[in-house]
Design a protein around this motif. Structure first.
Motif, short mmCIF file in Angstrom:
data_model
loop_
_atom_site.label_atom_id
_atom_site.label_comp_id
_atom_site.label_asym_id
_atom_site.label_seq_id
_atom_site.Cartn_x
_atom_site.Cartn_y
_atom_site.Cartn_z
N HIS A 167 -4.97 -7.11 0.21
CA HIS A 167 -5.83 -8.14 0.77
C HIS A 167 -7.23 -7.97 0.14
O HIS A 167 -8.11 -7.36 0.73
N LEU A 173 -7.14 -2.68 0.07
CA LEU A 173 -6.28 -1.93 1.01
C LEU A 173 -5.12 -1.21 0.33
O LEU A 173 -4.35 -0.50 0.99
N SER A 226 0.82 -1.22 0.00
CA SER A 226 0.00 0.00 0.00
C SER A 226 0.85 1.26 0.00
O SER A 226 0.43 2.29 -0.52
N ILE A 234 -1.44 2.77 7.38
CA ILE A 234 -1.97 1.46 7.76
C ILE A 234 -0.82 0.50 8.02
O ILE A 234 0.22 0.55 7.35
N GLU A 235 -0.99 -0.38 9.02
CA GLU A 235 -0.01 -1.42 9.34
C GLU A 235 -0.75 -2.69 9.74
O GLU A 235 -1.93 -2.67 10.08
N ARG A 236 -0.04 -3.81 9.71
CA ARG A 236 -0.57 -5.05 10.28
C ARG A 236 -0.62 -4.93 11.79
O ARG A 236 0.22 -4.29 12.41
N VAL A 286 1.06 -2.19 3.95
CA VAL A 286 0.63 -3.59 3.98
C VAL A 286 0.47 -4.12 2.56
O VAL A 286 0.33 -3.38 1.60
N ASP A 298 -6.49 -11.91 9.75
CA ASP A 298 -5.69 -10.72 9.47
C ASP A 298 -6.32 -9.48 10.08
O ASP A 298 -7.50 -9.18 9.83
N TRP A 299 -5.53 -8.76 10.87
CA TRP A 299 -5.97 -7.54 11.52
C TRP A 299 -5.07 -6.39 11.07
O TRP A 299 -3.87 -6.58 10.84
N TYR A 300 -5.66 -5.22 10.96
CA TYR A 300 -4.93 -4.03 10.52
C TYR A 300 -5.27 -2.86 11.42
O TYR A 300 -6.39 -2.77 11.94
N TYR A 358 -13.48 -2.14 1.50
CA TYR A 358 -12.95 -1.42 2.66
C TYR A 358 -13.29 0.07 2.51
O TYR A 358 -13.23 0.63 1.40
#
Length: 302
Positions: free
Chosen positions: A299, A47, A2, A275-277, A296, A253-255, A23
């Protein structure tokens, strides 16, 4: 990847949501308060590629608002999209403003004022009525968590979002301030049967702005601060805070979506969305997030 920031321009307080297979990010337009008079939105299938939707909610659609629109929280219910927002940055109960609600038929709006007045327009338990987050529990109960000035409240929403209704203990406004360090930016999610409460600490115009969290067995707590999980990296960016969280449907998967100040920027309004994991350890604790320039991987939801 991203890349970070993910949105072009100065945007803060990002609210992230997933509607159907898309999203969405609804941020504050990061300008002086007198110029914070509309909200843009951004959508993405993966994303990585984001499409701008301009002015999905304008101040002209809110009869009681005059400036300082910020910190959206957007949810879908029964085919309608409800956009909770803060307006006017009120300092006492004699001023008009606080937390309002707008509604639309589509996630890209246009949104219109739903109540014709603030949903919460006065101070309770010392909490300034700002920075609201709407949370739906597994039993269908809708809560709103909010508060500035170092105090946080939780309230229960009526099913049509027209007003509040008492919590199980009979109170309308229950204070759940998790720690003396709490400042603003409440967020709640549920994972493995436990309630995670996250918030921002420090000053939003200062480099040390950061995100901390707590865990409890009920949405009303009690919450006890566990630690900081998002903060500045002087090699990357400063003022990392006021975030939201995405759990990609059907995955583990969480962001974390948040704002930060690029190096060299001195205006407090120069905030950019990144944005990050976000990951958890075996005990369910949130691991510290490393802020990056890379962001990231894609996804896709389809």
């Amino acid at each position: 990847m991203s890349g970070n920031p993910i949105l072009p321009g100065w945007y803060a307080d990002p609210e992230a949501a997933v509607f159907d297979d898309t999203y969405w990010i609804y941020p504050t337009t990061s300008r002086p308060y007198a110029e914070q008079v509309f909200f843009d939105a951004f959508s993405s299938p993966d994303l990585v590629n984001w499409t701008k939707h301009s002015a999905v909610l304008k101040i002209e659609a809110i009869s009681w608002a005059k400036e300082a629109l910020w910190a959206p929280s957007v949810v879908e219910k029964d085919g309608k999209y409800y956009f909770f927002f803060s307006a006017n940055d009120i300092k006492n109960d004699d001023e008009v403003g606080g937390i309002g609600v707008a509604v639309a038929d589509k996630p890209e709006g246009p949104f219109r004022d739903y109540l014709g007045k603030p949903l919460i327009g006065t101070f309770h338990n010392g909490a300034q009525p700002i920075d609201q987050f709407v949370f739906k529990d597994d039993d269908g109960t809708w809560y709103l968590i909010y508060g500035g000035w170092k105090h946080a409240n939780i309230v229960r929403l009526k099913d049509d979002f027209s007003a509040l209704q008492p919590l199980p203990d009979g109170t309308l406004y229950k204070e759940i301030t998790p720690a003396p360090e709490y400042v603003e930016g409440s967020l709640m999610f549920k994972r493995d049967g436990r309630y995670y409460y996250m918030w921002s600490e420090g000053g939003w115009g200062e480099p040390d702005y950061a995100v901390a969290y707590a865990i409890a067995d009920t949405p009303t707590g009690p919450f006890k601060r566990i630690g900081t999980i998002l903060q500045q990296d002087p090699a990357i960016a400063t003022s990392a805070g006021h975030h939201s969280v995405i759990h990609a449907p059907g995955s583990e998967d969480w962001y974390i979506v948040y704002h930060r100040r690029p190096l060299g920027e001195t205006s407090r309004h120069h905030r950019a969305t990144a944005i990050e994991r976000m990951s958890f350890d075996a005990q369910g604790h949130i691991l510290p997030v490393k802020i990056t320039h890379e962001g990231v991987k894609a996804h896709p939801l389809k």
